[in-house]
Design an enzyme around this catalytic site. Structure first.
Site, PDB file in Angstrom:
ATOM      1  N   ASP A  85       0.906  -1.271   0.041  1.00  0.00           N
ATOM      2  CA  ASP A  85       0.326   0.477  -0.144  1.00  0.00           C
ATOM      3  C   ASP A  85       0.653   1.370  -0.209  1.00  0.00           C
ATOM      4  O   ASP A  85       2.437   0.936   0.486  1.00  0.00           O
ATOM      5  CB  ASP A  85      -1.229  -0.029   1.000  1.00  0.00           C
ATOM      6  N   HIS A 237       3.428  -2.311   2.932  1.00  0.00           N
ATOM      7  CA  HIS A 237       3.441  -0.921   2.571  1.00  0.00           C
ATOM      8  C   HIS A 237       5.249  -0.753   1.804  1.00  0.00           C
ATOM      9  O   HIS A 237       6.085  -1.407   2.396  1.00  0.00           O
ATOM     10  CB  HIS A 237       3.572  -0.383   4.059  1.00  0.00           C
TER      11      HIS A 237
END
Length: 708
Positions: A85, A237
């Site tokens: 992300d 991430h």
């Protein structure tokens, strides 16, 4: 003094300036909106979940809410859907791609539209390595808070960015701040329904590596490892901070999972769905290209303005230090300089055009000098009875010459031709001299190298706010800048209000130049290029009437700035010359262009950037910068006022000067530069005078002449 029949300056430069400011504002607004700088990056606390279907809360991580009855999907057995992300990030995304390539693993990258538009090359690189792209909204906004319209803007802006970056469209969406299906509340479920109604799949997660907390490599691996062999969608991430632990954990996690027999893949391959990344529609691609180009330009503009701000700050500090050091040197030199007064008389030339209000005060103050003077008043075709006022005075040692209107330089040349003394002092028709001014200003001519001397002009009508601002500007400019120019031997201007000259030196140059609007600057530069020194005498005080309205001030400064640009261009070859000319060309002119032209031209854009800094959450740095900038003005101002024995009370209005006066000066410089580039001729802009009255005694005691 007036000049006539000149073509007025073009107005197109205002259109250009307005367009530039509008484009700058639009780009900064785009930068703030796309990068989410106008809202805080935080989520709404979890609420009740009464409306969330039980099948969804207990289901799998991929939610298909495109139909009235939602279904959930998950990876195949012993399969891990790897997702990242918040990217792409120019530092961490390439490192994560390198680790994935090393172990022949593909993943799904849920990117924000802002980062996709900023780094379109990384989107193409992600796809080139066989990975998948998902939509993570444009600005990482919590879709529970933005409603239907906001959700559409967030998703479709990201669509545009992806189309412009890599000509793709994605049907996968991961709402920011989402977690596992059982964490959905009613607001989150509403956002899921909105996403489904837009024809998209929502991808939540089963496992959160919590790498965003940087808990350590071992902890990240432990969090990412599936429990009881169940398949899962794993959240990691590739942006949002230091992701070195993520990279290190991934380098250990991938081979370990492969060795344990796990399949690691994209969401679409792990779940068994197709067409998640398709070719974008042509119209979307064109709009995306425009968006990416605009964001790239806004990024460049923002970086450029930050650089300008840093450079301006550094220059302000350096200028303050330099001016204070040089002022200290000048004060010591002035204290040690022996006084000399010529025995012969001095001619004071007063050019006058419609100076009826103040001409009597000017003439009487000159005659009150403690040095013998002749006064030549050259009436340049006045229409208000200026000449008649001088005639009625009927004073000895005052000569009145009338001529048809030809402009101030022509009037000064007429006075030079009529003068019979070696030294002349030139004084504007609205200026009041102190008793010792003529004596002190000509004392420097004991040095045969000196060709001209600048006096110290002071604002006489300083009662209102505008008068105080100009008073501050004059005191700082004359007391500090001219001291610096004197020490560095690069004086650019002897002001028209009060200046002394060797008559023969001026005549040798052909007299007062008539081809620029700043004849005082033009003449000063010409004298230095001819080998003469030009110095400053701080005790030669002259009180002048400053403009009393913003319109009058605009006209005066417009003419000054435009004329200065003309003079600089005319004497540009001084940069290559030697002696006094070289010092002017390599010291005075660059300083003049940098601090009086270049930085003011950039001023409006820096102000716009500062306003956006406050609006986007950088209010404290912006305030600190403003206070530092104010200090860089206040410190020299206090020094200048002390040196000039002025009370400090007017400095109380200095902070207000930053909000009106400074912007006006910016625009004056901009208009002058635009007019110069357009090659237009500027009219003289004669100011309306009301006159200064002369006290009968005590001018040398520092009293300000009264306003009539």
């Amino acid at each position: 003094m007036a000049t006539h029949h000149r073509t007025p300056p073009p107005r197109a430069h205002w259109v250009l300036l307005g367009t530039l400011l509008l484009v700058t504002t639009a780009l900064l607004t785009l930068h703030g909106l796309v990068l989410g700088e106008f809202h805080a990056d935080e989520s709404t606390p979890q609420g009740p979940a009464d409306a969330v279907p039980a099948a969804v809360r207990t289901g799998q991580a991929v939610i298909d809410a495109r139909k009235p009855s939602p279904v959930t999907l998950g990876p195949r057995d012993h399969t891990l859907a790897l997702t990242f992300d918040d990217g792409p990030d120019p530092t961490w995304t390439p490192q994560i791609l390198a680790v994935l390539d090393r172990y022949h693993v593909h993943a799904t990258f849920f990117v924000t539209g802002a980062h996709a538009a900023q780094y379109p090359g990384l989107i193409r690189e992600i796809l080139a390595h066989g990975n998948e792209i998902g939509n993570h909204t444009a600005t990482h906004a919590d879709l529970r808070d933005v409603g239907t319209a906001g959700t559409g803007v967030e998703l479709h802006t990201t669509d545009l960015a992806l189309a412009g970056a890599a000509n793709i469209a994605t049907s996968l969406v991961r709402p920011p701040y989402s977690a596992t299906p059982d964490s959905l509340d009613d607001l989150a479920w509403q956002s899921v329904r909105r996403i489904g109604a837009d024809g998209r799949l929502v991808v939540l997660s089963d496992l959160d590596s919590e790498d965003w907390q940087r808990p350590g490599v071992d902890k990240i691996i432990a969090n990412a490892t599936p429990r009881d062999g169940h398949s899962a969608v794993l959240l990691m991430h590739d942006a949002g901070g230091d992701r070195s632990q993520t990279v290190a954990a991934l380098d250990r996690f991938l081979p370990a999972m492969r060795a344990a027999g796990w399949q690691l893949d994209t969401v679409s391959h792990a779940v068994g769905i197709s067409d998640t990344n398709a070719v974008a529609e042509p119209q979307t691609r064109f709009g995306g290209w425009l968006l990416v180009a605009a964001v790239q330009l806004s990024d460049w503009l923002t970086a450029a303005l930050r650089l300008v701000l840093l450079v301006a700050s550094a220059l302000a500090v350096l200028r303050t230090i330099m001016v204070l050091i040089v002022t200290w040197i000048h004060v010591r030199r002035a204290r040690d300089r022996p006084l000399w007064t010529p025995e012969e008389s001095v001619t004071v030339i007063v050019p006058a055009y419609n100076e009826k209000a103040g001409i009597e005060a000017t003439v009487r103050s000159v005659l009150a000098s403690d040095h013998p003077v002749w006064v030549i008043v050259v009436d340049d075709g006045s229409t208000d009875g200026t000449a008649e006022v001088v005639e009625r005075l009927n004073l000895r040692r005052v000569v009145l010459i009338r001529q048809a209107n030809a402009g101030k330089p022509a009037a000064l040349n007429t006075g030079l031709a009529a003068a019979r003394t070696d030294l002349v002092v030139m004084v504007d028709g609205d200026t009041v001299l102190e008793r010792g001014t003529v004596r002190t200003v000509v004392s420097h001519f004991a040095d045969p190298r000196v060709g001209a001397v600048s006096g110290n002009a002071k604002v006489g009508n300083r009662g209102g706010l505008l008068g105080k601002w100009q008073h501050i500007e004059y005191v700082i400019g004359f007391n500090l800048d001219r001291r610096m120019y004197d020490v560095l031997e690069c004086m650019p201007t002897v002001p028209g209000a009060i200046g002394a000259f060797r008559r023969d030196a001026v005549l040798a140059l052909g007299g007062i130049p008539t081809d620029t609007l700043a004849e005082d600057t033009d003449l000063t530069m010409a004298l230095e290029r001819d080998g003469w020194r030009v110095v400053y005498e701080q005790q030669a005080l002259a009180w002048t009437e400053a403009p009393s309205t913003l319109g009058q001030l605009w006209k005066q400064r417009y003419r000054w700035c435009y004329g200065t640009l003309q003079a600089v261009w005319k004497h540009r070859r001084a940069i290559l010359e030697h002696g006094p000319a070289g010092r002017l060309g390599r010291r005075g002119i660059p300083y003049l262009l940098l601090f009086q032209v270049a930085l003011p031209v950039l001023g409006p854009f820096v102000d716009v950037a500062a306003i956006f800094g406050i609006l986007t959450g950088d209010g404290v740095p912006a305030l600190l910068y403003w206070l530092a900038f104010l200090a860089m003005q206040l410190i020299p101002a206090v020094v200048a006022f002390r040196l000039d024995r002025e009370p400090l009370r007017p400095l109380l209005v200095l902070p207000l000067q930053q909000f009106v006066y400074r912007q006006l000066m910016y625009l004056v410089v901009l208009q002058s530069v635009m007019t110069a580039l357009a090659g237009a001729r500027l009219p003289w802009h004669k100011l309306t005078r009301t006159g200064l009255s002369v006290p009968t005694t005590g001018l040398d005691e520092g009293r300000t002449p009264a306003k009539r």
